[in-house]
Design an enzyme around this catalytic site. Structure first.
Site, PDB file in Angstrom:
ATOM      1  N   GLY A 172       0.799  -1.203   0.000  1.00 36.02           N
ATOM      2  CA  GLY A 172       0.000   0.000   0.000  1.00 36.02           C
ATOM      3  C   GLY A 172       0.838   1.260   0.000  1.00 36.02           C
ATOM      4  O   GLY A 172       2.021   1.254  -0.370  1.00 36.02           O
ATOM      5  N   THR A 175       4.150   1.156   1.897  1.00 39.43           N
ATOM      6  CA  THR A 175       5.138   0.368   1.146  1.00 39.43           C
ATOM      7  C   THR A 175       5.726   1.186   0.016  1.00 39.43           C
ATOM      8  O   THR A 175       6.945   1.174  -0.224  1.00 39.43           O
ATOM      9  CB  THR A 175       4.471  -0.893   0.572  1.00 39.43           C
ATOM     10  OG1 THR A 175       3.918  -1.655   1.637  1.00 39.43           O
ATOM     11  CG2 THR A 175       5.464  -1.735  -0.215  1.00 39.43           C
ATOM     12  N   ASP A 203      -8.601  -1.931   0.628  1.00 37.69           N
ATOM     13  CA  ASP A 203      -9.571  -0.847   0.786  1.00 37.69           C
ATOM     14  C   ASP A 203      -9.775  -0.035  -0.489  1.00 37.69           C
ATOM     15  O   ASP A 203     -10.659   0.823  -0.542  1.00 37.69           O
ATOM     16  CB  ASP A 203      -9.123   0.109   1.898  1.00 37.69           C
ATOM     17  CG  ASP A 203      -9.096  -0.544   3.268  1.00 37.69           C
ATOM     18  OD1 ASP A 203      -9.723  -1.609   3.424  1.00 37.69           O
ATOM     19  OD2 ASP A 203      -8.450   0.007   4.174  1.00 37.69           O
ATOM     20  N   GLU A 299     -14.506  -0.039   9.131  1.00 35.58           N
ATOM     21  CA  GLU A 299     -13.731  -0.007  10.377  1.00 35.58           C
ATOM     22  C   GLU A 299     -13.308   1.395  10.799  1.00 35.58           C
ATOM     23  O   GLU A 299     -13.107   1.662  11.985  1.00 35.58           O
ATOM     24  CB  GLU A 299     -12.494  -0.896  10.254  1.00 35.58           C
ATOM     25  CG  GLU A 299     -11.514  -0.440   9.185  1.00 35.58           C
ATOM     26  CD  GLU A 299     -10.316  -1.361   9.055  1.00 35.58           C
ATOM     27  OE1 GLU A 299      -9.657  -1.604  10.083  1.00 35.58           O
ATOM     28  OE2 GLU A 299     -10.050  -1.818   7.932  1.00 35.58           O
ATOM     29  N   ILE A 353     -11.890 -12.593   5.075  1.00 35.39           N
ATOM     30  CA  ILE A 353     -11.872 -12.014   3.735  1.00 35.39           C
ATOM     31  C   ILE A 353     -10.434 -11.796   3.260  1.00 35.39           C
ATOM     32  O   ILE A 353     -10.082 -12.118   2.112  1.00 35.39           O
ATOM     33  CB  ILE A 353     -12.649 -10.684   3.721  1.00 35.39           C
ATOM     34  CG1 ILE A 353     -14.142 -10.943   3.957  1.00 35.39           C
ATOM     35  CG2 ILE A 353     -12.442  -9.937   2.415  1.00 35.39           C
ATOM     36  CD1 ILE A 353     -14.982  -9.686   4.123  1.00 35.39           C
TER      37      ILE A 353
END
Length: 428
Positions: A172, A175, A203, A299, A353
């Site tokens: 992401g 990174t 996401d 979340e 998931i």
């Protein structure tokens, strides 16, 4: 970032002089670009001034390449949380390097960026076409992963020692910020090392990228949870199904899970603040009308309702409160005070998931992402990520990809559709 500041120019290590060994495919022209805008009216300000509208470089194989395939070694690293499709991307990169270009030395660095720092003691794996042949059938990453930064100088020293010419960073925005530092350190030392990012975020929240791998699988699996919540809610009087899904700062998974299952009545996302009192009152009215309700919450939603913390995770992100547990308890407390008995079932399928293998469409998407990354690296491009924009694979500078988080446009079609499906009131 304003549109007039957009610069999609891609860094290159030097002139491409070596004829590509790739056969049987059409080479892409370096002048090929994909428009950033998708609507004509958005381009008018540029066209009226005679300025070329922003456009991304098209991905794909080039007729001439920078690296000699017989002399180069390559590396792959996966960082951050696990996500459907990680092994598919690893496999695609290895197979493309081997079969398209004839590269024989490919290293898989273990446990994220730790694997690039010798003092951690994680010996790299040698990846071959045989060793990756079946890895796409399982979830997770065969290389392992970790969070948190490492020293760019130490990582570049490892790449230099192993004679790595191309490093593929799968992860992401954190990174890719690390990848940017590696690229800059290699340039400072005058080392011809290409750093190519493959954006990974379940996401779907990386900017200038239409879709990231694993997102479609996540939405498909989230549907199982919303279906279970709906079944539970239908089965009893004054029953509530509450599902918490991934989405730390962006609610794309929650929003799309609503659209694939039109039984959801409330969708709570980070982009739309809400009051607990307003939400509970709307929920009470729903139960009075229909006798049941289904709620999906991302979340990162409702963080302002909970006690803030100064704690941070290994990636440097502020640790969020658990909105699922908070809502579960708050809903029960609200209806207890109202002397109304409710039957609430709470479902959190997040890690189930994340650990799933990619579904067929995501698997194909991963294959094409990996191939596009290899073509970019072999042509000497660097400090960039492979993107997917306006239905085509493109190149985007890392600095743009990590400049801001992509979020739901609350005035756009997606959120408008969510509101139309749920018919939830404005609870801001």
């Amino acid at each position: 970032m304003e549109n007039y500041e957009l610069d999609f120019s891609i860094e290159r290590l030097g002139e491409c002089r070596i004829p590509s060994p790739v056969r049987g495919i059409r080479f892409m022209d370096d002048d090929g670009h994909v428009l950033y805008f998708s609507r004509f009216e958005e381009m008018n300000p540029w066209l009226e001034k005679g300025i070329r509208p922003p456009a991304m470089e098209t991905a794909g194989p080039r007729e001439k390449i920078f690296f000699d395939p017989s002399q180069i070694a390559c590396g792959i690293v996966t960082c951050g949380g696990v996500c459907p499709g990680l092994n598919d991307v690893i496999r695609s990169i290895v197979l493309s390097l081997h079969h398209h270009y004839g590269v024989r030395k490919v290293y898989g660095f273990r446990y994220g960026y730790e694997g690039l720092v010798s003092r951690h003691g994680h010996a790299p794996l040698e990846l071959t076409s045989d060793s990756v042949a079946r890895i796409h059938e399982i979830g997770g990453t065969i290389l392992g992963t970790s969070r948190g930064p490492q020293d760019a100088s130490e990582m570049v020293s490892t790449l230099e020692d192993l004679k790595i010419g191309i490093l593929f960073t799968v992860g992401g925005d954190g990174t890719q910020r690390g990848a940017q530092k590696i690229s800059e350190e290699a340039a400072r030392r005058g080392l011809p090392i290409s750093v190519i990012g493959i954006p990974k975020t379940i996401d779907n929240d990386i900017s200038y990228i239409q879709t990231t791998f694993g997102f479609e699988t996540a939405v498909a699996e989230a549907r199982r949870a919303t279906y279970a919540a709906t079944t539970e809610a239908d089965a009893a009087r004054n029953s509530i199904g509450l599902v918490k899904l991934m989405g730390r700062d962006s609610g794309f998974i929650a929003a799309y899970s609503v659209l694939v299952n039109s039984h959801v009545n409330f969708c709570l996302v980070p982009e739309v603040p809400f009051s607990l009192e307003g939400f509970c009152e709307a929920l009470r009215q729903r139960l009075e009308r229909k006798g049941h309700a289904v709620i999906v919450v991302a979340e990162g939603a409702g963080q302002g309702l909970m006690e803030k913390t100064a704690e941070r995770d290994a990636s440097g992100n502020v640790k969020y409160g658990d909105i699922g547990v908070f809502l579960r308890d708050a809903i029960k407390g609200y209806f207890k005070q109202s002397n109304l008995e409710v039957n609430l079932k709470y479902i959190d399928p997040s890690y189930i998931i994340r650990s799933m293998p990619a579904n067929p469409r995501d698997a194909a998407f991963c294959l094409l992402l990996g191939q596009s990354a290899v073509h970019a690296g072999m042509s000497g491009r660097t400090n960039m990520v492979v993107s997917y924009w306006n239905q085509q694979f493109t190149h985007v500078p890392i600095k743009l990809a990590v400049s801001q988080r992509k979020k739901i446009d609350t005035r756009g079609m997606l959120w408008n559709s969510v509101m139309a499906v749920t018919r939830q009131p404005d609870m801001m």
